[in-house]
Write a protein that holds these residues in place. Structure first.
Motif, PDB file in Angstrom:
ATOM      1  N   ASP A  21       1.526   2.542   3.524  1.00  0.00           N
ATOM      2  CA  ASP A  21       0.682   3.733   3.370  1.00  0.00           C
ATOM      3  C   ASP A  21       1.524   5.006   3.441  1.00  0.00           C
ATOM      4  O   ASP A  21       1.041   6.041   3.900  1.00  0.00           O
ATOM      5  CB  ASP A  21      -0.436   3.767   4.424  1.00  0.00           C
ATOM      6  N   HIS A  62      -4.449  -0.909   6.088  1.00  0.00           N
ATOM      7  CA  HIS A  62      -3.992  -0.125   7.241  1.00  0.00           C
ATOM      8  C   HIS A  62      -4.914  -0.290   8.450  1.00  0.00           C
ATOM      9  O   HIS A  62      -5.518   0.654   8.935  1.00  0.00           O
ATOM     10  CB  HIS A  62      -3.788   1.352   6.908  1.00  0.00           C
ATOM     11  N   HIS A 100       0.879  -1.194   0.000  1.00  0.00           N
ATOM     12  CA  HIS A 100       0.000   0.000   0.000  1.00  0.00           C
ATOM     13  C   HIS A 100       0.907   1.231   0.000  1.00  0.00           C
ATOM     14  O   HIS A 100       1.532   1.552   1.000  1.00  0.00           O
ATOM     15  CB  HIS A 100      -0.885   0.006   1.261  1.00  0.00           C
TER      16      HIS A 100
HETATM   17 ZN    ZN Z   1      -3.326   5.039   1.763  1.00  0.00          ZN
END
Ligand code: ZN
Ligand code: DOR
Length: 349
Positions: A248, A175, A14
């Motif tokens: 992320d 996440h 991600h």
């Molecule tokens: Zn993200």
């Protein structure tokens, strides 16, 4: 004490690379350590069609440092207008690896996301049939739901019904920030996995709010209370293949973060693996780092483990990284874990 770890090159399941000047500046930060990354499609405008994903992939490859083997795995941004045939074709052509679901308004550039989940049922069914994973930003956007509860409520109100209505759909709950998220994934054996970020293993909500507000720790889903952070760490080091790394890493110019209404996102690409090794060492689980960072993700996505290796080294002196990196859009602050890290990546190849 372990001083060297030689691992297959890890992947980032991600990642936000952005576009233009920001992409040019941040791409090398991920390409240095990671062999592949799932690229988020929340550009302005979002990456909605297979043709847009193919064009974006070319821009990423052009920004990739010379000689660096880094493969962007593209995603499409799911909207209520997404054409199931385009998704299936882009996947069959090898352009797209997964589709991303943002509930409308949940986070940065998510305005074109989904409001009425019945309107994407046809796409989800086509994806289930073709084995295309759905990556999910798991937060409701209902203003009446407290921001710290939005993940848990999403699981109950949206994710569970959606999975039941679409048997066979492979889902990544991205996440994960709560014990409820971890428990939900643990309770379901097939076709469900979760990514964990490095920053959510390190900070809780006190780090953002106690003793002064720290905009560089603000991300979405927002970090929760300490009990949740501990649940995330337990999942990460458990060896359970349903949990794997998705950083992320989400760069924003400092001016956009240090503002009256600051953007969400932590920029962890430069130091994610060093901090992750620190966390796994603290948890006495360095032997499980390889599974979490290098093996569980490829297993879920049906891809081979990378052939190259990376060496993590534990030194006597703390690792150093730049406090911020320069970009054409202004400086971007690198995530500060708030403690000294003695691990660092020695080489990737
Ligand atoms: Zn993200
Ligand atoms: O903190 C975040 N930043 N969470 C997201 O879901 C999006 C991301 C971004 O694009 O900046």
């Amino acid at each position: 004490m372990t001083r060297h770890l030689i691992l297959p090159r890890p992947d980032d399941w991600h990642l936000h690379l952005r576009d233009g000047a920001m992409l040019a500046a941040v791409c090398s930060e991920s390409a240095r350590d990671f062999a592949r990354a799932i690229i988020m499609p929340n550009l302005v405008p979002p990456v909605v069609t297979g043709a847009e994903a193919a064009a974006y992939r070319e821009r990423i490859l052009a920004a990739r440092p010379e000689g660096r083997d880094f493969t962007p795995l593209m995603t499409l941004y799911l909207t209520e207008e997404t054409d199931p045939a385009d998704v299936v074709r882009a996947h069959a052509d090898g352009i797209v690896t997964a589709v991303k679901l943002y509930p409308a308004g949940a986070t940065t550039n998510s305005a074109s996301g989904v409001t009425d989940f019945d309107r994407v049922r046809g796409v989800l069914e086509a994806m289930a049939g073709a084995g295309i994973p759905l990556c999910v930003h798991g937060e409701v956007t209902d203003p009446e739901v407290d921001i710290f509860d939005r993940e848990a409520v999403f699981i109950e109100r949206v994710l569970d019904p959606l999975r039941r209505a679409t048997p066979g759909l492979r889902v990544v709950l991205e996440h994960v920030t709560t014990r409820e998220g971890v428990d939900y994934v643990r309770a379901h054996d097939t076709g469900l996995a979760a990514t964990l970020t490095v920053h959510h293993l390190v900070i809780n909500r006190n780090h953002i709010l106690a003793g002064g507000i720290r905009p560089h720790y603000y991300c979405l889903p927002v970090a929760k209370r300490e009990a949740h952070r501990l649940a995330l760490r337990a999942a990460a080091v458990s060896g359970d293949a349903r949990f794997f790394l998705g950083t992320d890493s989400a760069p924003h110019p400092d001016a956009a973060k240090e503002a009256a209404c600051g953007c969400a996102g932590c920029f962890t690409a430069p130091n994610a693996l060093a901090i992750l090794a620190h966390v796994f060492e603290e948890e006495d689980a360095l032997d499980r780092l390889e599974g979490f960072a290098c093996r569980h993700g490829p297993a879920f996505y049906g891809l081979p483990v990378n052939e190259g290796t990376i060496t993590l080294e534990r030194r006597d002196t703390p690792a150093r990284w730049p406090a911020r990196i320069a970009t054409g859009d202004g400086p971007v602050t690198v995530f500060d874990p708030g403690f000294e890290v003695f691990w660092q990546v020695r080489e990737a190849g």
